[in-house]
Design a protein around this motif. Structure first.
Motif, PDB file in Angstrom:
ATOM      1  N   SER A 332       0.859  -1.187   0.000  1.00 46.20           N
ATOM      2  CA  SER A 332       0.000   0.000   0.000  1.00 46.20           C
ATOM      3  C   SER A 332       0.891   1.231   0.000  1.00 46.20           C
ATOM      4  O   SER A 332       2.069   1.170   0.380  1.00 46.20           O
ATOM      5  CB  SER A 332      -0.899   0.011   1.241  1.00 46.20           C
ATOM      6  N   ARG A 334       0.676   3.649   1.942  1.00 43.13           N
ATOM      7  CA  ARG A 334       0.998   3.936   3.344  1.00 43.13           C
ATOM      8  C   ARG A 334       2.202   3.119   3.816  1.00 43.13           C
ATOM      9  O   ARG A 334       3.111   3.642   4.470  1.00 43.13           O
ATOM     10  CB  ARG A 334      -0.211   3.631   4.216  1.00 43.13           C
ATOM     11  N   THR A 335       2.242   1.823   3.445  1.00 41.87           N
ATOM     12  CA  THR A 335       3.377   0.973   3.836  1.00 41.87           C
ATOM     13  C   THR A 335       4.650   1.432   3.148  1.00 41.87           C
ATOM     14  O   THR A 335       5.739   1.404   3.741  1.00 41.87           O
ATOM     15  CB  THR A 335       3.079  -0.495   3.492  1.00 41.87           C
ATOM     16  N   TYR A 338       6.058   4.213   5.032  1.00 33.57           N
ATOM     17  CA  TYR A 338       6.736   3.746   6.237  1.00 33.57           C
ATOM     18  C   TYR A 338       8.149   3.275   5.900  1.00 33.57           C
ATOM     19  O   TYR A 338       9.102   3.575   6.630  1.00 33.57           O
ATOM     20  CB  TYR A 338       5.920   2.618   6.874  1.00 33.57           C
TER      21      TYR A 338
END
Length: 377
Positions: A332, A334-335, A338
């Motif tokens: 994703s 978002r990952t 990170y």
């Protein structure tokens, strides 16, 4: 009569001089006795066929002269003139024809044996020339002289293309025959040499005939139905002389090596487009030091350095478009964010900063070339 026929046969430039007398002597004795040809006689005929091939006499002409001798001598052969009954004539005729058949077969065996030997010698000489040419192990003057025999004039500029596949290639491989047949059909034998070396398919052509190397790459990558295509084709740059062939060959091999180590998607490579990699690896210790200092901290990440290294590489490949990079990595967005934050925190280099980004990309490229972290630096 026998002497006259012998003169017709042995005096011809199309057959070995000793064939006529040998063959007619056999016919005379066979017609008289009705026997089969002996092992020693057959071997003598094989030797005559072999010598005929070595001296440039064609098998067809040799066989034609033997048949002509049989026809001319038929009525005067002792067994024919001494025949009293039709049965005697038939037996003698059968014996003479059987001897003719056996003699022609033996001549053919000898002729073929010589041709196979000549092919083996030619192939051995060709293989030795290719080894010397691609490894530069011979005197350049002598190498240039031998090159003429195989259709190359090494004074000009040459380029070398190398193809590698899933399996090693030998001269008898169907793909090799396919590519060679097509190249010869399109361009003839002019200054083009196709060979296999260390399981790879190699094409050497003058730089003025770049179309030859383009056709070689097209055929190797798309050989047609029934043929397994190669994985990659790499072409070295143009260089002059016999030493230039070696240089271009080594460049092509280097391009294939870099493509494999870096898992490049391209199937057609040009050495000039990959010159950055030899430059990067010219000082191996400096590159190892860069990898250690920039990327070494990534080994402290959960899961090791590999996922974060892959992230750096894919980010570069996608032009730092996060959505596309996340798709290729199977993450994703978002990952992915990170991971980028972990890279910045562990290394101190921020992928959002242009200079930091270049340093990370260069170090990641070096890591792939050095097979780190799988292999210790």
């Amino acid at each position: 009569m026998t002497a006259g026929i012998d003169q017709d046969i042995s005096g011809s430039p199309d057959v070995p001089a000793e064939l006529g007398q040998c063959y007619l002597d056999l016919l005379v004795d066979v017609s008289r006795t009705g026997r089969l040809l002996r092992r020693g006689e057959l071997e003598s005929l094989r030797a005559l066929g072999e010598r005929g091939a070595e001296t440039g006499h064609g098998l067809q002409r040799m066989a034609a002269h033997c048949l002509a001798a049989t026809r001319q001598a038929w009525r005067t052969l002792p067994g024919i003139t001494a025949a009293v009954t039709v049965a005697d004539l038939r037996r003698t005729g059968d014996a003479v024809l059987a001897a003719t058949e056996a003699a022609l077969a033996a001549l053919g065996e000898g002729h073929e044996r010589a041709q196979r030997s000549a092919v083996r010698q030619e192939e051995a000489a060709r293989r030795e020339f290719i080894d010397d040419l691609l490894y530069g192990r011979s005197d350049l003057g002598l190498l240039a002289e031998h090159a003429e025999r195989f259709g190359l004039r090494l004074a000009g500029g040459y380029s070398v293309a190398v193809a590698v596949g899933d399996v090693p290639y030998a001269d008898v491989h169907p793909l090799v025959h396919r590519v060679e047949r097509e190249l010869v059909g399109r361009f003839g034998d002019r200054d083009v040499l196709l060979a296999t070396k260390d399981g790879r398919l190699v094409c050497i052509a003058p730089d003025c005939d770049r179309a030859v190397l383009e056709a070689f790459a097209d055929l190797a990558l798309r050989p047609g139905r029934g043929y397994q295509p190669v994985l990659r084709v790499a072409t070295g740059r143009r260089h002059s002389g016999a030493g230039g062939v070696v240089h271009s060959y080594e460049e092509a091999l280097g391009a294939l090596d870099y493509a494999e180590r870096l898992a490049l998607p391209a199937r057609r490579l040009k050495a000039e487009e990959l010159l950055v990699f030899p430059v990067l690896m010219r000082d191996r210790e400096a590159m190892a030091d860069l990898v250690r200092n920039v990327l070494g901290p990534l080994t402290a990440a959960r899961g090791g350095a590999r996922p974060l290294l892959d992230t750096i590489a894919v980010q570069a490949e996608t032009g730092y478009v996060n959505a596309e990079a996340a798709r290729r990595l199977g993450l994703s967005v978002r990952t992915l964010g990170y991971r980028l934050e972990r890279i910045r925190a562990l290394t101190g280099y921020d992928p959002a900063d242009a200079l930091h980004r270049y340093t990370l990309e260069t170090a990641a490229m070096g890591a792939r070339l050095l097979n780190w972290p799988e292999e210790a630096l």
